[in-house]
Design a protein around this motif. Structure first.
Motif, PDB file in Angstrom:
ATOM      1  N   VAL A  15      14.611 -12.735  -8.605  1.00  0.00           N
ATOM      2  CA  VAL A  15      15.602 -11.667  -8.697  1.00  0.00           C
ATOM      3  C   VAL A  15      16.872 -12.256  -9.309  1.00  0.00           C
ATOM      4  O   VAL A  15      17.274 -13.364  -8.951  1.00  0.00           O
ATOM      5  N   ILE A  16      17.479 -11.534 -10.229  1.00  0.00           N
ATOM      6  CA  ILE A  16      18.784 -11.911 -10.770  1.00  0.00           C
ATOM      7  C   ILE A  16      19.788 -10.846 -10.363  1.00  0.00           C
ATOM      8  O   ILE A  16      19.593  -9.650 -10.626  1.00  0.00           O
ATOM      9  N   LEU A  17      20.847 -11.271  -9.708  1.00  0.00           N
ATOM     10  CA  LEU A  17      21.953 -10.398  -9.346  1.00  0.00           C
ATOM     11  C   LEU A  17      23.165 -10.829 -10.150  1.00  0.00           C
ATOM     12  O   LEU A  17      23.437 -12.033 -10.247  1.00  0.00           O
ATOM     13  N   ALA A  18      23.883  -9.889 -10.703  1.00  0.00           N
ATOM     14  CA  ALA A  18      25.032 -10.234 -11.540  1.00  0.00           C
ATOM     15  C   ALA A  18      26.234  -9.379 -11.173  1.00  0.00           C
ATOM     16  O   ALA A  18      26.120  -8.185 -10.901  1.00  0.00           O
ATOM     17  N   SER A  19      27.395 -10.015 -11.149  1.00  0.00           N
ATOM     18  CA  SER A  19      28.665  -9.331 -10.914  1.00  0.00           C
ATOM     19  C   SER A  19      29.708 -10.085 -11.714  1.00  0.00           C
ATOM     20  O   SER A  19      30.144 -11.163 -11.313  1.00  0.00           O
ATOM     21  N   TRP A  20      30.094  -9.523 -12.839  1.00  0.00           N
ATOM     22  CA  TRP A  20      30.915 -10.260 -13.799  1.00  0.00           C
ATOM     23  C   TRP A  20      32.413 -10.067 -13.584  1.00  0.00           C
ATOM     24  O   TRP A  20      33.173  -9.835 -14.515  1.00  0.00           O
ATOM     25  N   CYS A  21      32.837 -10.162 -12.348  1.00  0.00           N
ATOM     26  CA  CYS A  21      34.256 -10.268 -12.002  1.00  0.00           C
ATOM     27  C   CYS A  21      35.137  -9.248 -12.727  1.00  0.00           C
ATOM     28  O   CYS A  21      36.082  -9.597 -13.433  1.00  0.00           O
ATOM     29  N   GLY A  22      34.794  -7.963 -12.584  1.00  0.00           N
ATOM     30  CA  GLY A  22      35.618  -6.916 -13.175  1.00  0.00           C
ATOM     31  C   GLY A  22      35.134  -6.410 -14.517  1.00  0.00           C
ATOM     32  O   GLY A  22      35.694  -5.452 -15.054  1.00  0.00           O
ATOM     33  N   LYS A  23      34.104  -7.043 -15.069  1.00  0.00           N
ATOM     34  CA  LYS A  23      33.546  -6.620 -16.352  1.00  0.00           C
ATOM     35  C   LYS A  23      32.137  -6.076 -16.128  1.00  0.00           C
ATOM     36  O   LYS A  23      31.380  -6.624 -15.327  1.00  0.00           O
ATOM     37  N   ARG A  24      31.799  -5.017 -16.823  1.00  0.00           N
ATOM     38  CA  ARG A  24      30.474  -4.424 -16.647  1.00  0.00           C
ATOM     39  C   ARG A  24      29.371  -5.394 -17.064  1.00  0.00           C
ATOM     40  O   ARG A  24      29.453  -6.036 -18.115  1.00  0.00           O
ATOM     41  N   VAL A  25      28.348  -5.492 -16.260  1.00  0.00           N
ATOM     42  CA  VAL A  25      27.217  -6.380 -16.557  1.00  0.00           C
ATOM     43  C   VAL A  25      26.348  -5.763 -17.649  1.00  0.00           C
ATOM     44  O   VAL A  25      26.027  -4.572 -17.609  1.00  0.00           O
ATOM     45  N   ASN A  26      25.951  -6.592 -18.609  1.00  0.00           N
ATOM     46  CA  ASN A  26      25.062  -6.157 -19.684  1.00  0.00           C
ATOM     47  C   ASN A  26      23.676  -6.744 -19.407  1.00  0.00           C
ATOM     48  O   ASN A  26      23.398  -7.897 -19.732  1.00  0.00           O
ATOM     49  N   ILE A  27      22.836  -5.946 -18.795  1.00  0.00           N
ATOM     50  CA  ILE A  27      21.506  -6.432 -18.403  1.00  0.00           C
ATOM     51  C   ILE A  27      20.661  -6.773 -19.622  1.00  0.00           C
ATOM     52  O   ILE A  27      19.905  -7.753 -19.615  1.00  0.00           O
ATOM     53  N   ASP A  28      20.779  -5.997 -20.691  1.00  0.00           N
ATOM     54  CA  ASP A  28      20.011  -6.299 -21.908  1.00  0.00           C
ATOM     55  C   ASP A  28      20.383  -7.666 -22.463  1.00  0.00           C
ATOM     56  O   ASP A  28      19.516  -8.393 -22.962  1.00  0.00           O
ATOM     57  N   ARG A  29      21.657  -8.018 -22.373  1.00  0.00           N
ATOM     58  CA  ARG A  29      22.095  -9.317 -22.882  1.00  0.00           C
ATOM     59  C   ARG A  29      21.514 -10.456 -22.039  1.00  0.00           C
ATOM     60  O   ARG A  29      21.127 -11.495 -22.566  1.00  0.00           O
ATOM     61  N   ILE A  30      21.450 -10.256 -20.749  1.00  0.00           N
ATOM     62  CA  ILE A  30      20.836 -11.276 -19.881  1.00  0.00           C
ATOM     63  C   ILE A  30      19.364 -11.425 -20.248  1.00  0.00           C
ATOM     64  O   ILE A  30      18.854 -12.536 -20.411  1.00  0.00           O
ATOM     65  N   ARG A  31      18.685 -10.304 -20.399  1.00  0.00           N
ATOM     66  CA  ARG A  31      17.253 -10.323 -20.696  1.00  0.00           C
ATOM     67  C   ARG A  31      16.951 -11.022 -22.016  1.00  0.00           C
ATOM     68  O   ARG A  31      15.899 -11.672 -22.170  1.00  0.00           O
ATOM     69  N   ALA A  32      17.887 -10.926 -22.976  1.00  0.00           N
ATOM     70  CA  ALA A  32      17.654 -11.458 -24.318  1.00  0.00           C
ATOM     71  C   ALA A  32      18.020 -12.929 -24.472  1.00  0.00           C
ATOM     72  O   ALA A  32      17.860 -13.491 -25.559  1.00  0.00           O
ATOM     73  N   ARG A  33      18.506 -13.567 -23.438  1.00  0.00           N
ATOM     74  CA  ARG A  33      18.869 -14.981 -23.559  1.00  0.00           C
ATOM     75  C   ARG A  33      17.646 -15.831 -23.899  1.00  0.00           C
ATOM     76  O   ARG A  33      16.541 -15.546 -23.417  1.00  0.00           O
ATOM     77  N   PRO A  34      17.851 -16.891 -24.675  1.00  0.00           N
ATOM     78  CA  PRO A  34      16.725 -17.757 -25.046  1.00  0.00           C
ATOM     79  C   PRO A  34      15.995 -18.292 -23.816  1.00  0.00           C
ATOM     80  O   PRO A  34      16.620 -18.831 -22.895  1.00  0.00           O
ATOM     81  N   GLY A  35      14.687 -18.114 -23.802  1.00  0.00           N
ATOM     82  CA  GLY A  35      13.864 -18.637 -22.726  1.00  0.00           C
ATOM     83  C   GLY A  35      13.753 -17.750 -21.508  1.00  0.00           C
ATOM     84  O   GLY A  35      12.924 -17.980 -20.624  1.00  0.00           O
ATOM     85  N   PHE A  36      14.582 -16.710 -21.438  1.00  0.00           N
ATOM     86  CA  PHE A  36      14.623 -15.893 -20.224  1.00  0.00           C
ATOM     87  C   PHE A  36      13.413 -14.968 -20.083  1.00  0.00           C
ATOM     88  O   PHE A  36      13.151 -14.472 -18.984  1.00  0.00           O
ATOM     89  N   SER A  37      12.696 -14.719 -21.163  1.00  0.00           N
ATOM     90  CA  SER A  37      11.572 -13.778 -21.081  1.00  0.00           C
ATOM     91  C   SER A  37      10.499 -14.251 -20.103  1.00  0.00           C
ATOM     92  O   SER A  37       9.747 -13.441 -19.561  1.00  0.00           O
ATOM     93  N   GLY A  38      10.444 -15.564 -19.868  1.00  0.00           N
ATOM     94  CA  GLY A  38       9.440 -16.106 -18.954  1.00  0.00           C
ATOM     95  C   GLY A  38       9.878 -16.170 -17.509  1.00  0.00           C
ATOM     96  O   GLY A  38       9.086 -16.525 -16.627  1.00  0.00           O
ATOM     97  N   ILE A  39      11.142 -15.842 -17.224  1.00  0.00           N
ATOM     98  CA  ILE A  39      11.638 -15.867 -15.848  1.00  0.00           C
ATOM     99  C   ILE A  39      11.021 -14.693 -15.073  1.00  0.00           C
ATOM    100  O   ILE A  39      11.012 -13.562 -15.567  1.00  0.00           O
ATOM    101  N   PRO A  40      10.500 -14.931 -13.873  1.00  0.00           N
ATOM    102  CA  PRO A  40       9.889 -13.830 -13.108  1.00  0.00           C
ATOM    103  C   PRO A  40      10.789 -12.606 -12.967  1.00  0.00           C
ATOM    104  O   PRO A  40      10.311 -11.468 -13.094  1.00  0.00           O
TER     105      PRO A  40
END
Length: 258
Positions: free
Chosen positions: A198-223
């Motif tokens: 599970v990934i939980l994100a809270s960017w300290c006052g800025k809206r979280v961009n889930i698509d950007r997290i998903r698109a990080r290099p190598g992240f596609s293999g993370i459960p």
């Protein structure tokens, strides 16, 4: 403090504001942080005198506070200016769950209602313990909490503790004990290696961009990415080391791990 209990309190962060309201001592508050949003009526009732790392010192002094409540090294310069002006200041520095509960009890003592504060803190403890017992029968989920995205910063102590109470396992538990954000920086490679479920994100006052997290290099293999388990938790709920995190923030974590 010029008198006890203090009659005119300025709160430079939101958790002390919410705690004083919960203790029924909100009439003592004469100024608050611009980030104070809990309870909602505080926005209409109390003048705003500060951001987080900056404050309107003349405005604070004009309120003639008996006590100013601050938080962490990030407000040290504000505290120094107020101290030089002869103002009494109490700077809290809680970084974990135990510290959040101690803050409630300490604040209650500072305003002369220690019994009420004990009841409030004990209620939080009981609720958290009950949730932990409910979660103990299932295997803990590996959780990566992201406090900021550039650079990537993992979760602080109270967040890690609440994840554990909710039945999760912080993938960077040692980093969570580091008070400074710069000491909790992680690389994409470290997160990939940790394989969070599970990934939980809270960017300290800025809206979280889930698509950007998903698109990080190598992240596609993370459960967590593979299974679509990336969730935003609003920063006012979880990045405030006080009642919000212990209640609504904790409930948000539990919902994401359920």
């Amino acid at each position: 403090m010029r008198r006890f209990p203090p009659e005119r309190i300025v709160c430079l962060t939101e958790e002390t504001v919410e705690t004083l309201y919960l203790l029924g001592e909100e009439d003592r508050i004469v100024g608050v942080s611009g980030y104070a949003v809990r309870p909602a009526r505080v926005r209409k009732e109390k003048p705003r005198v500060s951001a987080f790392t900056s404050a309107d010192i003349p405005k604070i002094l004009a309120l003639a506070p008996d006590l100013v409540l601050a938080f962490s090294d990030l407000q040290a310069d504000i505290v120094a200016d107020l101290a030089r002006a002869g103002v009494a200041v109490h700077l809290f520095n809680q970084r974990d769950l135990a510290g959040c509960l101690a803050m409630v009890r300490t604040l209650g003592a500072l305003v002369g209602v220690p019994e009420r504060a004990e009841t409030l803190a004990a209620g939080f403890e009981t609720r958290l313990a009950e949730a932990a017992r409910t979660a103990q029968d299932r295997p803990p989920l590996r959780v990566y909490f992201e406090e900021w995205d550039a650079p990537m910063i993992s979760g602080i102590g109270w967040v890690s503790d609440l994840i554990a109470q909710a039945g999760g396992q912080d993938v960077f538990p040692d980093l969570s004990r580091q008070a400074a954000a710069k000491d909790r920086i992680v690389t994409p490679e470290q997160v990939v290696a940790a394989a969070p479920e599970v990934i939980l994100a809270s960017w300290c006052g800025k809206r979280v961009n889930i698509d950007r997290i998903r698109a990080r290099p190598g992240f596609s293999g993370i459960p967590a990415v593979r299974d679509g388990r990336i969730h935003e938790i609003k920063s006012p709920l979880i990045l405030q080391p006080g009642p919000a995190a212990l209640t609504d923030g904790f409930d948000a974590i539990r919902a994401c791990l359920g």
